[in-house]
Design an enzyme around this catalytic site. Structure first.
Site, mmCIF file in Angstrom:
data_model
loop_
_atom_site.group_PDB
_atom_site.id
_atom_site.type_symbol
_atom_site.label_atom_id
_atom_site.label_comp_id
_atom_site.label_asym_id
_atom_site.label_seq_id
_atom_site.Cartn_x
_atom_site.Cartn_y
_atom_site.Cartn_z
ATOM 1 N N HIS A 268 -49.760 -0.783 20.835
ATOM 2 C CA HIS A 268 -51.030 -0.425 20.209
ATOM 3 C C HIS A 268 -51.977 -1.615 20.042
ATOM 4 O O HIS A 268 -53.169 -1.441 19.818
ATOM 5 C CB HIS A 268 -50.811 0.283 18.867
ATOM 6 C CG HIS A 268 -50.356 -0.583 17.744
ATOM 7 N ND1 HIS A 268 -49.035 -0.699 17.381
ATOM 8 C CD2 HIS A 268 -51.037 -1.365 16.881
ATOM 9 C CE1 HIS A 268 -48.937 -1.508 16.338
ATOM 10 N NE2 HIS A 268 -50.139 -1.925 16.021
ATOM 11 N N ASP B 2 -43.653 1.584 21.597
ATOM 12 C CA ASP B 2 -44.684 0.710 21.042
ATOM 13 C C ASP B 2 -44.411 -0.752 21.358
ATOM 14 O O ASP B 2 -44.525 -1.632 20.495
ATOM 15 C CB ASP B 2 -44.845 0.901 19.532
ATOM 16 C CG ASP B 2 -46.143 0.267 19.013
ATOM 17 O OD1 ASP B 2 -47.070 0.099 19.828
ATOM 18 O OD2 ASP B 2 -46.212 -0.062 17.816
ATOM 19 N N SER C 91 -49.368 -6.822 13.629
ATOM 20 C CA SER C 91 -48.693 -6.053 14.678
ATOM 21 C C SER C 91 -48.392 -6.906 15.898
ATOM 22 O O SER C 91 -49.254 -7.630 16.392
ATOM 23 C CB SER C 91 -49.557 -4.875 15.120
ATOM 24 O OG SER C 91 -49.456 -3.811 14.225
#
Length: 479
Positions: free
Chosen positions: A207, A240, A322
């Protein structure tokens, strides 16, 4: 749970702090309560969690589609930019995926970055004034000589033993990068990654780089300020995980050492490195607060969700973390920070949620396998059982649906589940020694394995418990 993407790039700080103004009343937190009942179609049933990529809950009552790709979860957590929440799903999953999800419209995080920057500037100015005033007063009142004692060593002169947070951070920071990704239209954000090998491969979250996959712009900046253009080598939306490669990579890259996430214990110390809200090279600490936490997360744009059996940590993780490494006390990478649980949509009038001490990381053993496949072939490979399972709100197990999506068979003819003797209506309650309480939990556990692995499934049929051996099949690609 619901999670959020890491934050967008922080705009430059204003040259001067804004004029003071009466602070507005705090708005009430938004988003579903983490303990609320899961919505039908949600990838998580209790106690499975959904985290922040950044997503809201939705629902679907349709049976799962065994074909790829699975639709996004109904109530999903947010990516690191992260947020996380508990939820259940009605509907079904095909071969280990979820059903359709309705997620809230993406939130613009750029305003928050500016506000954060402004607050920092104001704080620095206030600190400078206070320091100067304090020095002046001290000098004027210092009539009898100073009685303070100065240390002979400080700052860079202090020796920091191996294993201390400072030593681990000093060794790991040079191999951690801040990633800026933007689509061809200019939309994008900021995340983190770390050096995977000497060839210039950087591992991060899918992402984080999703905006730059199709013709966008991608760059990675090291703590020393050196910035490199990069390209996406491969991305796995379901896991992910993504791998990018630096263009004109330097010859002195130092890959971070990968640990063994299977050996991690609850209570072990953790160190997270990232760029929360665009503040690059930030180091936070905590512990492993839980293992094997079922988590579904989404970026809040309506795309498909990701699933993991996560490492849970209370190290502070926020939008921008992230893709960054979660380290153990020796500096080994044990996970990739990906999502957080959040109780609201953020402060300062923004839509981005912040850390409440519930962060989730993809175990490095899984991420390493995925990254190696992406480098080798450019495509992810997923393990599957070849059956559609219900996403209903239940803690009794993962039930194989009576009908697949679009009239397909709920158990793939000739597939792994079929060969193992599983039938529609069977309720899977364990995978090896892992208790399965819902369809999402089953998916997360399946994906900790590789295609070809043999697992033992415990299931109930007609009120009686049975066990069967199953060899996991495979599916290549996200579509």
């Amino acid at each position: 749970m619901s999670t959020e993407n890491e934050g967008t790039a922080v705009p430059p700080a204003p040259s001067a702090p804004p004029p003071p103004a009466d602070a507005p009343a705090a708005s009430a937190p938004q988003g579903a309560h983490p303990g609320s009942a899961p919505a039908a179609g949600d990838p998580y049933g209790p106690p499975a969690a959904q985290a922040h990529h950044d997503a809201g809950a939705g629902e679907s009552s349709s049976a799962p589609d065994p074909s790829w790709p699975p639709p996004p979860p109904a109530s999903t957590p947010a990516y690191d930019g992260a947020g996380h929440g508990a939820a259940g799903h009605g509907g079904g999953w095909g071969a280990g995926w979820g059903t359709t999800h309705q997620q809230p419209a993406p939130k613009n995080g750029r305003g928050r970055g500016g506000l954060v920057a402004a607050v920092l500037v104001a704080a620095l100015v206030a600190g400078g004034l206070g320091g100067g005033l304090g020095y002046t007063l001290a000098r004027e009142n210092d009539s009898g000589g100073s009685t303070t004692v100065s240390s002979s060593t400080s700052g860079g002169n202090v020796k920091r033993d191996p294993g201390t947070v400072a030593a681990v951070a000093a060794a790991a920071l040079p191999s951690t990068v801040t990633i800026e990704a933007a689509s061809s239209s200019g939309e994008g954000g900021t995340g983190t990654g770390f050096v995977f090998d000497k060839q210039g491969h950087i591992v991060t979250n899918n992402h984080v780089v999703a905006d730059a996959v199709d013709g966008g712009n991608l760059s990675a900046t090291f703590p020393n300020g050196k910035k490199y253009e990069a390209e996406v080598v491969g991305n796995a939306q379901g896991y992910d995980v993504a791998v990018i490669k630096l263009k004109n990579a330097p010859s002195d890259l130092k890959p971070l050492t990968l640990g063994n996430s299977d050996d991690v214990a609850v209570g072990d110390s953790t160190i997270a490195i990232g760029a929360p809200f665009g503040l690059s090279n930030t180091v936070t600490t905590g512990i492993i607060s839980a293992k094997n936490r079922p988590v579904a997360s989404s970026d809040g744009t309506g795309s498909k969700a990701s699933y993991m059996s996560a490492l849970q940590t209370d190290a502070s993780i926020n939008p921008g973390n992230s893709g960054g490494p979660l380290l153990d006390a020796q500096g080994n990478v044990i996970g990739i920070n990906s999502a957080i649980q959040s109780t609201s949509n953020g402060g300062f009038g923004t839509g981005q949620a912040g850390s409440i001490g519930l962060g989730f990381a993809i175990p490095i053993n899984q991420a390493k396998y995925v990254a190696q496949e992406l480098i080798r072939t450019g495509k992810p490979v997923y393990a599957k059982i070849g059956a559609s399972v219900s996403l209903e709100d239940t803690t009794n197990g993962a039930k194989i649906t009576e009908q697949g999506v679009g009239g397909t068979e709920p158990v793939d003819p000739g597939g792994p589940a079929d060969k193992a003797g599983l039938k529609p209506g069977d309720v899977i309650t364990k995978l090896d020694d892992r208790v399965i309480d819902s369809g999402p939990t089953l998916i997360g556990e399946i994906w900790t394995h590789k295609p070809g692995d043999e697992v033992t499934l415990t299931y109930e049929r007609g009120g009686k418990e049975h066990t069967t051996e199953l060899t996991l099949g495979s599916r290549v690609g996200d579509s």
